[in-house]
Design an enzyme around this catalytic site. Structure first.
Site, PDB file in Angstrom:
ATOM      1  N   ASP A  16      28.249  11.693  -3.817  1.00 43.26           N
ATOM      2  CA  ASP A  16      28.257  12.049  -5.324  1.00 43.26           C
ATOM      3  C   ASP A  16      27.892  10.772  -6.151  1.00 43.26           C
ATOM      4  O   ASP A  16      28.232   9.816  -5.687  1.00 43.26           O
ATOM      5  CB  ASP A  16      29.522  12.797  -5.675  1.00 43.26           C
ATOM      6  N   ASP A  18      28.719  10.311 -10.311  1.00 41.72           N
ATOM      7  CA  ASP A  18      29.505   9.928 -11.286  1.00 41.72           C
ATOM      8  C   ASP A  18      30.841  10.117 -10.653  1.00 41.72           C
ATOM      9  O   ASP A  18      31.292  11.054 -10.023  1.00 41.72           O
ATOM     10  CB  ASP A  18      29.301  11.077 -12.389  1.00 41.72           C
TER      11      ASP A  18
END
Length: 451
Positions: A16, A18
């Site tokens: 991922d 953020d």
């Protein structure tokens, strides 16, 4: 799942973006997110201007793992068995007596054990990550305002929150400079973002050189993803990743069928044609884990390539990657950085303090005075018996769906790739998978009551 896990045994390493690869300066990013919603509610929807003023003390309300009942305006903290440990109406905490009267010791009305309960529904919302948390404070203060002014119940402010999300974060917002959030990040990225340490950049190259396929799977749109990656990794960041997937719309990326969510090509950050399958590595938008895995089989030449995915959100990353795709999962848990349930007299280093007026705000990854620990809480005993500690629902899900949990990627970047991590599945342990150490509050595991 095995009792030990090593990156060397994986064929594919996915990330991922953020709050996983890209770490934010939480005090500053939280205040920016809060302001992006508050300004919209006040200016566009006519809400009380008092929402715009936030004191450092107000941030203590923020605690990951809370659920908001959208109809009655109550925030709740759940035990692992679905009973309510603490609750507030707006920002006002319920007394033990009011808590007992409202909820008793029965399961919360929306609770469904294990996988049956969604994180989001038309009736409740779980606050699960640092993008969400400022919204918890804002919604609680909205409830306070509505309760004070007209005692409104059931509440219907959620549609305005959704409109605020659309205004600030819609796909075209970055390009059009809509709202407050994207223009401000563009203006001063260094105020809000931490660059990746050299150790992490070196580790990514080491994975690549060891023959691993590297993937980036983010729900952020391609233009924002590019800004973040160029800032934290450098302009050559695309050389690190074989596959980049933006606007992945997780958790649907993992749970949806290919026909429901095909991959799309990108041209100048605009989504183009839908693809019947994924035939080669590259940069794509939307998509699904089924077609991705077919490509990974082709790229590795293996019938069942072993995939590990790093993410910070139980809702969007960890649960769906494990439950739907059976990938190994590494949870990035900044609460392990904020530990060790920092004592009040221990202060943050000067450079990490948020630029708040007057006294400093509680870091979002440390325990809340209102809500207590993210991991455990006490339940008052019956007459003449001691209080007992119980696991929270959030803590239970960490050990159920994460292979391991770490405070940051940096925490493991200097370990050899064949380092063997002890996993949560080792003897069904609630603590074994935390690296480098379990949270202090879980060190007294012997005193905990597992429901």
């Amino acid at each position: 799942m095995a009792q030990h896990f090593s990156l060397a045994a994986c064929d594919v390493v996915g990330f991922d973006l953020d709050h996983t690869l890209c770490r934010y300066n939480l005090p500053e990013s939280a205040r920016l997110i809060y302001n992006s919603f508050a300004q919209f509610l006040v200016k566009e929807k006519g809400y009380d201007k008092g929402l715009l003023m936030v004191t450092p003390e107000d941030w203590d309300f923020c605690c990951k793992g809370l659920a908001l009942d959208l109809e009655d305006g109550n925030f709740i903290k759940l035990a692992d068995n679905g009973t309510v440990l603490r609750a507030s109406h707006g920002t006002k905490m319920l007394s033990p007596e009011a808590l007992a009267e409202e909820f008793g010791r029965k399961e919360w009305k929306h609770f469904m054990p294990d996988t049956g309960m969604a994180f989001r529904s038309g009736k409740y919302y779980f606050y699960d990550n640092y993008f969400d948390l400022p919204g918890a404070l804002l919604c609680a203060r909205v409830v306070d305002s509505l309760t004070k002014n007209n005692g409104q119940k059931p509440f219907d402010f959620w549609k305005d929150i959704v409109a605020g999300i659309q205004h600030n974060y819609k796909m075209s917002a970055f390009k059009e400079n809509c709202g407050i959030y994207f223009p401000e990040i563009k203006r001063d990225p260094g105020k809000y973002l931490h660059t990746c340490p050299e150790s992490v950049k070196k580790w990514l190259r080491q994975l690549k050189n060891a023959g691993k396929i590297l993937m980036l799977i983010t729900s952020s749109h391609s233009d924002y993803c590019r800004l973040l990656c160029e800032y934290i990794l450098g302009n050559d960041f695309e050389d690190l990743f074989d596959i980049v997937i933006t606007n992945a719309l997780k958790p649907g990326f993992f749970s949806h069928l290919p026909s429901q969510r095909p991959f799309r090509t990108l041209e100048k950050d605009e989504e183009r044609e839908a693809l019947p399958s994924l035939d080669k590595p590259g940069w794509y938008s939307q998509g699904n884990a089924v077609h991705l895995y077919e490509l990974l089989k082709k790229m590795t030449g293996k019938p069942e390539p072993k995939v590990v995915y790093f993410g910070d959100s139980m809702h969007s990353d960890i649960f769906p990657a494990r439950h739907y795709s059976n990938w190994e999962t590494v949870l990035i848990l900044e609460e392990l950085r904020g530990d060790k349930d920092r004592k009040p007299e221990e202060s943050e280093p000067e450079e990490k303090k948020g630029k708040y007026e007057g006294s400093k705000a509680k870091p979002l990854n440390t325990s809340s005075k209102k809500w207590g620990s993210f991991f455990v809480d006490s339940v008052s005993g019956l007459e003449n018996t001691e209080d007992s500690l119980v696991y929270t629902w959030s803590c239970k899900r960490i050990s159920a769906y994460s292979t391991i949990a770490i405070p940051s990627i940096e925490a493991i970047a200097e370990l050899p790739l064949d380092y063997k991590f002890t996993t949560f599945s080792s003897n069904n342990s609630k603590t074994a998978g935390y690296y480098p150490n379990p949270p202090l509050v879980l060190s007294n595991a012997g005193k905990l009551t597992a429901k």
